[in-house]
Design a protein around this motif. Structure first.
Motif, PDB file in Angstrom:
ATOM      1  N   VAL A  91      -2.019 -10.940  32.668  1.00 26.57           N
ATOM      2  CA  VAL A  91      -3.204 -11.014  33.529  1.00 26.57           C
ATOM      3  C   VAL A  91      -4.011  -9.725  33.418  1.00 26.57           C
ATOM      4  O   VAL A  91      -5.246  -9.750  33.300  1.00 26.57           O
ATOM      5  CB  VAL A  91      -2.780 -11.275  34.991  1.00 26.57           C
ATOM      6  N   ALA A  92      -3.312  -8.587  33.444  1.00 28.68           N
ATOM      7  CA  ALA A  92      -4.011  -7.300  33.374  1.00 28.68           C
ATOM      8  C   ALA A  92      -4.681  -7.081  32.031  1.00 28.68           C
ATOM      9  O   ALA A  92      -5.777  -6.503  31.956  1.00 28.68           O
ATOM     10  CB  ALA A  92      -3.028  -6.162  33.660  1.00 28.68           C
ATOM     11  N   ALA A  93      -4.057  -7.551  30.958  1.00 18.83           N
ATOM     12  CA  ALA A  93      -4.573  -7.282  29.616  1.00 18.83           C
ATOM     13  C   ALA A  93      -5.625  -8.284  29.167  1.00 18.83           C
ATOM     14  O   ALA A  93      -6.569  -7.920  28.449  1.00 18.83           O
ATOM     15  CB  ALA A  93      -3.418  -7.271  28.619  1.00 18.83           C
ATOM     16  N   GLU A  94      -5.502  -9.559  29.591  1.00 20.39           N
ATOM     17  CA  GLU A  94      -6.347 -10.592  29.005  1.00 20.39           C
ATOM     18  C   GLU A  94      -7.219 -11.357  29.994  1.00 20.39           C
ATOM     19  O   GLU A  94      -8.251 -11.918  29.586  1.00 20.39           O
ATOM     20  CB  GLU A  94      -5.468 -11.587  28.231  1.00 20.39           C
ATOM     21  N   VAL A  95      -6.837 -11.388  31.248  1.00 18.38           N
ATOM     22  CA  VAL A  95      -7.629 -12.134  32.228  1.00 18.38           C
ATOM     23  C   VAL A  95      -8.633 -11.221  32.933  1.00 18.38           C
ATOM     24  O   VAL A  95      -9.839 -11.473  32.922  1.00 18.38           O
ATOM     25  CB  VAL A  95      -6.718 -12.832  33.261  1.00 18.38           C
ATOM     26  N   ILE A  96      -8.135 -10.154  33.533  1.00 21.36           N
ATOM     27  CA  ILE A  96      -9.004  -9.295  34.347  1.00 21.36           C
ATOM     28  C   ILE A  96     -10.146  -8.679  33.535  1.00 21.36           C
ATOM     29  O   ILE A  96     -11.307  -8.705  33.985  1.00 21.36           O
ATOM     30  CB  ILE A  96      -8.168  -8.221  35.065  1.00 21.36           C
ATOM     31  N   GLY A 109      -2.550 -21.761  33.268  1.00 20.92           N
ATOM     32  CA  GLY A 109      -2.816 -22.085  31.872  1.00 20.92           C
ATOM     33  C   GLY A 109      -2.671 -20.865  31.003  1.00 20.92           C
ATOM     34  O   GLY A 109      -1.960 -19.922  31.355  1.00 20.92           O
ATOM     35  N   THR A 110      -3.342 -20.862  29.878  1.00 21.38           N
ATOM     36  CA  THR A 110      -3.342 -19.676  29.019  1.00 21.38           C
ATOM     37  C   THR A 110      -4.242 -18.617  29.648  1.00 21.38           C
ATOM     38  O   THR A 110      -5.099 -18.926  30.488  1.00 21.38           O
ATOM     39  CB  THR A 110      -3.865 -20.012  27.620  1.00 21.38           C
ATOM     40  N   PRO A 111      -4.095 -17.354  29.241  1.00 23.85           N
ATOM     41  CA  PRO A 111      -4.991 -16.326  29.780  1.00 23.85           C
ATOM     42  C   PRO A 111      -6.470 -16.650  29.581  1.00 23.85           C
ATOM     43  O   PRO A 111      -7.279 -16.446  30.490  1.00 23.85           O
ATOM     44  CB  PRO A 111      -4.574 -15.071  29.010  1.00 23.85           C
ATOM     45  N   ALA A 112      -6.827 -17.178  28.415  1.00 24.11           N
ATOM     46  CA  ALA A 112      -8.234 -17.499  28.161  1.00 24.11           C
ATOM     47  C   ALA A 112      -8.716 -18.619  29.071  1.00 24.11           C
ATOM     48  O   ALA A 112      -9.841 -18.572  29.602  1.00 24.11           O
ATOM     49  CB  ALA A 112      -8.426 -17.886  26.695  1.00 24.11           C
ATOM     50  N   GLU A 113      -7.892 -19.644  29.245  1.00 21.06           N
ATOM     51  CA  GLU A 113      -8.276 -20.762  30.116  1.00 21.06           C
ATOM     52  C   GLU A 113      -8.466 -20.297  31.559  1.00 21.06           C
ATOM     53  O   GLU A 113      -9.455 -20.640  32.218  1.00 21.06           O
ATOM     54  CB  GLU A 113      -7.204 -21.858  30.066  1.00 21.06           C
ATOM     55  N   VAL A 114      -7.522 -19.513  32.033  1.00 24.08           N
ATOM     56  CA  VAL A 114      -7.592 -19.053  33.418  1.00 24.08           C
ATOM     57  C   VAL A 114      -8.754 -18.087  33.610  1.00 24.08           C
ATOM     58  O   VAL A 114      -9.452 -18.130  34.629  1.00 24.08           O
ATOM     59  CB  VAL A 114      -6.251 -18.423  33.844  1.00 24.08           C
ATOM     60  N   ALA A 115      -8.997 -17.235  32.629  1.00 21.76           N
ATOM     61  CA  ALA A 115     -10.134 -16.305  32.725  1.00 21.76           C
ATOM     62  C   ALA A 115     -11.445 -17.072  32.840  1.00 21.76           C
ATOM     63  O   ALA A 115     -12.302 -16.738  33.673  1.00 21.76           O
ATOM     64  CB  ALA A 115     -10.154 -15.372  31.518  1.00 21.76           C
TER      65      ALA A 115
END
Length: 318
Positions: free
Chosen positions: A305-310, A263-269
């Motif tokens: 992923v590195a910038a917005e999920v982790i 999904g989007t970075p926010a959704e996956v996070a």
């Protein structure tokens, strides 16, 4: 302790190959350099043989190549099928890779399952659990400082690593997880969906196992959720189909996008935060390049992923 994040890479290019494997390997190694620059902790590589798509058959050879191109990232196998090899040879090769990398190897091993691979190497598949246990004993003895090796006190195994190489054992079933915890310094689990990962966490808790847990799985992000699924679905279907084929299972059912971390970075996070609280993983690693994904999109996704999920996950799981 805060969890860390890694990537999986199998170096396979689904048929028909669009480019030479030399070019493809170059792209994949560039992705690993990018992952190191972005702060990912470990790259994990599987082992499979006789695969038409080129799935990596020689993880320790590739580990040496990665060691030469990187400075910090840990280099892991997930998993090397120990019963297919003489463990003394693996002890030597792993020691060389660990020395080349400055002590960055994590040797992930398991008993394997693909019948055609055991047949090709002339190894009795029914003995794979026994061979794994015996092999682990050989590895640890070979790397020890003792001059005695398997009752032969005149046999020196060299070179020896300059530190204990971590042994992580792969497992999925209850018996496999119990064995992994008994033999290893940590446990590696691969499941494509959060639901299946949570089922393994429950088994570990039932067995009262409290070792570092590396969860390897599928994760893909894009700014638009529909785009993320459109990019990920073919690769996930390919992975699931190949796993079913190796395990001798039938055709897989249609995929449900809600089952996967896509999904989007926010959704996956948000989903990964909730998952992390239940899984209590020491590391979460995802496929850096799903089968069929372009080099450009794989690299862009790593950056997202590195910038917005982790950062969001680490902040929530403190």
């Amino acid at each position: 302790m805060q969890p860390s994040f890694g990537i999986l890479h199998d170096f396979r290019q689904p048929l028909p190959h669009r480019e030479s494997l030399t070019t493809y390997y170059t792209e994949c190694l560039e992705e690993l350099v990018i992952a190191e620059e972005l702060g990912f902790d470990t790259v994990w590589m599987p082992e499979h043989h006789l695969a038409a798509d080129g799935m990596l058959p020689s993880p320790l050879v590739m580990a040496a190549a990665i060691a030469a191109r990187t400075q910090r990232i840990q280099i892991g196998t997930s998993i090397l099928v120990l019963p297919l090899h003489h463990p003394l040879r693996i002890a030597e090769d792993a020691a060389v890779v660990d020395l080349l990398s400055g002590g960055r190897l994590v040797l992930g091993i398991g008993q394997g399952y693909a019948a055609e691979e055991f047949a090709a190497f002339g190894v009795e598949r029914r003995r794979r659990a026994q061979l794994l246990e015996e092999g682990v004993a050989v590895l640890r003895q070979a790397w020890s400082g003792s001059p005695d090796f398997q009752g032969k006190n005149d046999l020196q195994v060299t070179p020896k690593p300059e530190r204990p190489i971590p042994l992580f054992i792969g497992g999925v079933t209850k018996a496999g997880l119990e064995r992994a915890a008994r033999l290893g310094d940590g446990v590696i689990v691969y499941c494509a969906t959060p639901a299946d990962l949570l089922a393994r966490r429950r088994l570990l808790d039932e067995l009262e196992i409290d070792l570092p847990l590396v969860c390897t799985s599928v994760l893909h992000v894009a700014p638009d959720p529909d785009r993320a699924w459109a990019e990920a679905e073919p690769g996930i279907a390919y992975l699931e189909g190949q796993l079913a084929q190796y395990a001798g299972q039938g055709k897989q059912q249609r995929l449900n996008r809600d089952d996967y971390l896509v999904g989007t970075p926010a959704e996956v996070a948000d989903r990964l935060i909730a998952l992390g609280r239940e899984l209590r993983f020491s590391q979460f690693a995802h496929w850096a390049r799903l089968p069929g994904l372009s080099h450009a999109r794989a690299s862009e996704t790593l950056r997202l992923v590195a910038a917005e999920v982790i950062p969001a996950v680490l902040s929530a799981l403190r």
